[in-house]
Design a protein around this motif. Structure first.
Motif, PDB file in Angstrom:
ATOM      1  N   ARG A   1       0.833  -1.215   0.000  1.00 31.36           N
ATOM      2  CA  ARG A   1       0.000   0.000   0.000  1.00 31.36           C
ATOM      3  C   ARG A   1       0.865   1.262   0.000  1.00 31.36           C
ATOM      4  O   ARG A   1       0.583   2.222  -0.708  1.00 31.36           O
ATOM      5  CB  ARG A   1      -0.934   0.006   1.212  1.00 31.36           C
ATOM      6  CG  ARG A   1      -2.129  -0.881   1.029  1.00 31.36           C
ATOM      7  CD  ARG A   1      -3.219  -0.645   2.053  1.00 31.36           C
ATOM      8  NE  ARG A   1      -4.259  -1.639   1.861  1.00 31.36           N
ATOM      9  CZ  ARG A   1      -4.242  -2.844   2.408  1.00 31.36           C
ATOM     10  NH1 ARG A   1      -3.248  -3.192   3.225  1.00 31.36           N
ATOM     11  NH2 ARG A   1      -5.197  -3.708   2.162  1.00 31.36           N
ATOM     12  N   ASP A   2       1.903   1.239   0.807  1.00 29.59           N
ATOM     13  CA  ASP A   2       2.799   2.398   0.838  1.00 29.59           C
ATOM     14  C   ASP A   2       3.493   2.592  -0.506  1.00 29.59           C
ATOM     15  O   ASP A   2       3.631   3.720  -0.988  1.00 29.59           O
ATOM     16  CB  ASP A   2       3.858   2.219   1.937  1.00 29.59           C
ATOM     17  CG  ASP A   2       3.280   2.538   3.309  1.00 29.59           C
ATOM     18  OD1 ASP A   2       2.291   3.300   3.360  1.00 29.59           O
ATOM     19  OD2 ASP A   2       3.805   2.014   4.309  1.00 29.59           O
ATOM     20  N   ALA A   3       3.919   1.478  -1.074  1.00 26.09           N
ATOM     21  CA  ALA A   3       4.660   1.577  -2.337  1.00 26.09           C
ATOM     22  C   ALA A   3       3.759   2.080  -3.465  1.00 26.09           C
ATOM     23  O   ALA A   3       4.214   2.801  -4.352  1.00 26.09           O
ATOM     24  CB  ALA A   3       5.241   0.216  -2.698  1.00 26.09           C
ATOM     25  N   LEU A   4       2.484   1.682  -3.414  1.00 25.83           N
ATOM     26  CA  LEU A   4       1.564   2.024  -4.517  1.00 25.83           C
ATOM     27  C   LEU A   4       0.661   3.210  -4.165  1.00 25.83           C
ATOM     28  O   LEU A   4      -0.376   3.400  -4.796  1.00 25.83           O
ATOM     29  CB  LEU A   4       0.705   0.798  -4.866  1.00 25.83           C
ATOM     30  CG  LEU A   4       1.498  -0.418  -5.348  1.00 25.83           C
ATOM     31  CD1 LEU A   4       0.566  -1.602  -5.587  1.00 25.83           C
ATOM     32  CD2 LEU A   4       2.273  -0.105  -6.610  1.00 25.83           C
ATOM     33  N   ARG A   5       1.080   3.974  -3.180  1.00 26.45           N
ATOM     34  CA  ARG A   5       0.283   5.149  -2.819  1.00 26.45           C
ATOM     35  C   ARG A   5       0.191   6.084  -4.028  1.00 26.45           C
ATOM     36  O   ARG A   5       1.207   6.363  -4.668  1.00 26.45           O
ATOM     37  CB  ARG A   5       0.964   5.874  -1.653  1.00 26.45           C
ATOM     38  CG  ARG A   5       0.132   6.927  -0.978  1.00 26.45           C
ATOM     39  CD  ARG A   5       0.834   7.373   0.296  1.00 26.45           C
ATOM     40  NE  ARG A   5       0.915   6.279   1.276  1.00 26.45           N
ATOM     41  CZ  ARG A   5      -0.092   5.934   2.083  1.00 26.45           C
ATOM     42  NH1 ARG A   5      -1.231   6.600   2.058  1.00 26.45           N
ATOM     43  NH2 ARG A   5       0.047   4.942   2.932  1.00 26.45           N
ATOM     44  N   PRO A   6      -1.034   6.553  -4.374  1.00 27.35           N
ATOM     45  CA  PRO A   6      -1.161   7.387  -5.583  1.00 27.35           C
ATOM     46  C   PRO A   6      -0.440   8.708  -5.438  1.00 27.35           C
ATOM     47  O   PRO A   6      -0.448   9.311  -4.370  1.00 27.35           O
ATOM     48  CB  PRO A   6      -2.675   7.597  -5.719  1.00 27.35           C
ATOM     49  CG  PRO A   6      -3.211   7.349  -4.373  1.00 27.35           C
ATOM     50  CD  PRO A   6      -2.318   6.352  -3.714  1.00 27.35           C
ATOM     51  N   SER A   7       0.177   9.117  -6.509  1.00 21.39           N
ATOM     52  CA  SER A   7       0.930  10.374  -6.468  1.00 21.39           C
ATOM     53  C   SER A   7       0.264  11.412  -7.348  1.00 21.39           C
ATOM     54  O   SER A   7      -0.540  11.092  -8.224  1.00 21.39           O
ATOM     55  CB  SER A   7       2.365  10.144  -6.921  1.00 21.39           C
ATOM     56  OG  SER A   7       2.352   9.562  -8.197  1.00 21.39           O
ATOM     57  N   ASP A   8       0.633  12.647  -7.122  1.00 20.12           N
ATOM     58  CA  ASP A   8       0.020  13.760  -7.839  1.00 20.12           C
ATOM     59  C   ASP A   8       0.767  14.008  -9.148  1.00 20.12           C
ATOM     60  O   ASP A   8       1.980  13.830  -9.204  1.00 20.12           O
ATOM     61  CB  ASP A   8       0.081  15.006  -6.947  1.00 20.12           C
ATOM     62  CG  ASP A   8      -1.008  15.980  -7.301  1.00 20.12           C
ATOM     63  OD1 ASP A   8      -2.168  15.727  -6.927  1.00 20.12           O
ATOM     64  OD2 ASP A   8      -0.700  16.976  -7.982  1.00 20.12           O
TER      65      ASP A   8
ATOM     66  N   ASN B   1       1.317   3.947 -11.470  1.00 22.39           N
ATOM     67  CA  ASN B   1       1.626   2.658 -10.856  1.00 22.39           C
ATOM     68  C   ASN B   1       1.566   1.519 -11.866  1.00 22.39           C
ATOM     69  O   ASN B   1       2.235   0.508 -11.704  1.00 22.39           O
ATOM     70  CB  ASN B   1       0.651   2.377  -9.710  1.00 22.39           C
ATOM     71  CG  ASN B   1       1.106   3.039  -8.425  1.00 22.39           C
ATOM     72  OD1 ASN B   1       2.297   3.212  -8.197  1.00 22.39           O
ATOM     73  ND2 ASN B   1       0.153   3.427  -7.588  1.00 22.39           N
TER      74      ASN B   1
ATOM     75  N   PHE C   1      -4.279  -2.600  -3.984  1.00 18.40           N
ATOM     76  CA  PHE C   1      -3.485  -1.948  -2.935  1.00 18.40           C
ATOM     77  C   PHE C   1      -3.414  -0.430  -3.072  1.00 18.40           C
ATOM     78  O   PHE C   1      -3.114   0.244  -2.101  1.00 18.40           O
ATOM     79  CB  PHE C   1      -2.072  -2.556  -2.893  1.00 18.40           C
ATOM     80  CG  PHE C   1      -2.094  -3.970  -2.401  1.00 18.40           C
ATOM     81  CD1 PHE C   1      -2.215  -4.251  -1.051  1.00 18.40           C
ATOM     82  CD2 PHE C   1      -2.041  -5.038  -3.286  1.00 18.40           C
ATOM     83  CE1 PHE C   1      -2.268  -5.557  -0.592  1.00 18.40           C
ATOM     84  CE2 PHE C   1      -2.085  -6.347  -2.833  1.00 18.40           C
ATOM     85  CZ  PHE C   1      -2.206  -6.611  -1.486  1.00 18.40           C
TER      86      PHE C   1
END
Lengths: 131, 189
Positions: A8-15, B44, B143
């Motif tokens: 989840r941390d690795a795939l956290r959506p970014s802006d 992602n 995820f």
């Protein structure tokens, strides 16, 4: 921290960063995104009576209709006059023919009306008058 | 907690309605509210910032053409996930043989939580990117978006059992590879 949490941390959506929405809107309305041109320093003179490019059109149409109507009237009048002339000519020809016929008939009648001599011995036959 | 996360990221209800009415600035607001979801999903799935931006822009352009058919905020979220996933899968399939190498040298575009280990995050993103497009999309939707297998199945037009199968196998592969890459003897689930 579990493996799922790490994912989840690795795939956290970014802006996408600044001005992403503006880039989308620029593709949506390319004309609106163009920078407006600065107005000219000297403004164009303003006409007191602005030019109306189509103001002669109604007058032209009215003149055309009038000319067409007059031409039609003249044409119809000439046609009617020609027909009258033709009819008068036919009547004259017919009268001439009739007159000739009548003259011929009268001449024949005159010829027949001349007195005849009776042939002797033949009571049923009269002698034709000798002219 | 999940509900709190959803409510924290959900936009004010007026944006969609204003955009549907054709108000001038409303669609820009809608893009700003949803850009993180769309761009994050594309990034992602593709691990290429330029490609992700291109996909995200295309998705929003398509959204602008389809605004009349969007009925609610939930429908909009589902629509964005669905269209972004399918577009990203298409792009990923086209560039499958040109899988990017040396991305670790690129500037870090992702937001990393303070207590998260940047090395682990980077390694896991790299490992997720090595998965085939469909399992990768399933993992990202699970995820990143916290979707259940049934919701992922609806987004991807896929049987639920297929989603579960992709997820199970992908996680097994990721755990094994993460264990090797990070020098862990055992990775807990």
């Amino acid at each position: 921290m579990t493996f799922d949490d790490e994912l989840r941390d690795a795939l956290r959506p970014s802006d996408p960063g600044p001005r992403f929405a503006e880039r989308v809107l620029a593709r949506l309305e390319p004309v609106a995104a163009v920078v407006p041109v600065e107005p000219a320093v000297v403004p164009a003179p303003v006409r007191e009576h602005p030019r109306r490019p189509f103001r002669w059109v109604p007058l032209g149409l009215a003149a055309s209709v009038t000319v067409a109507t007059a031409a039609g009237v003249v044409f119809l009048e000439a046609q009617r006059r020609a027909e009258g002339e033709r009819a008068r000519h036919q009547v004259i020809v017919a009268l001439r023919l009739t007159s000739g016929e009548l003259n011929e008939i009268g001449r024949r009648l005159d010829t027949r009306a001349t007195p005849t001599e009776t042939v002797p011995g033949d009571p049923g036959r009269s002698e034709e008058r000798v002219p | 907690m999940a509900r709190a996360a959803v409510s924290a990221t959900s936009p004010p209800p007026a944006a969609l309605e204003r955009a549907r009415r054709g108000e001038p600035d409303a669609f820009g607001d809608l893009v700003r509210e949803r850009q993180r979801l769309v761009f994050g999903l594309a990034l992602n799935l593709l691990r290429d910032r330029a490609l992700a931006e291109e996909v995200a822009q295309e998705v929003f352009l398509q959204l602008h053409r389809s605004l009349g058919g969007i009925e609610s905020e939930a429908h909009l979220t589902h629509w964005l996930r669905r269209v972004t996933s399918h577009r990203a899968i298409d792009v990923a399939r086209h560039r499958r043989h040109a899988e990017v190498s040396g991305l670790d040298e690129a500037p870090e575009p992702w937001v990393v939580r303070r207590d998260a280990d940047p090395l682990v995050c980077r390694t896991l993103r790299r490992l997720v990117a090595t998965l085939p497009p469909c399992p990768r999309t399933v993992v990202v939707l699970r995820f990143q978006e916290d979707l259940e297998p049934a919701e992922i199945a609806r987004v991807l037009d896929m049987p639920v059992n297929t989603v579960k199968s992709h997820l199970r196998r992908a996680l097994a592969v990721l755990r094994a590879r993460a264990g090797q890459a990070l020098g862990r003897a055992e990775v807990t689930s």
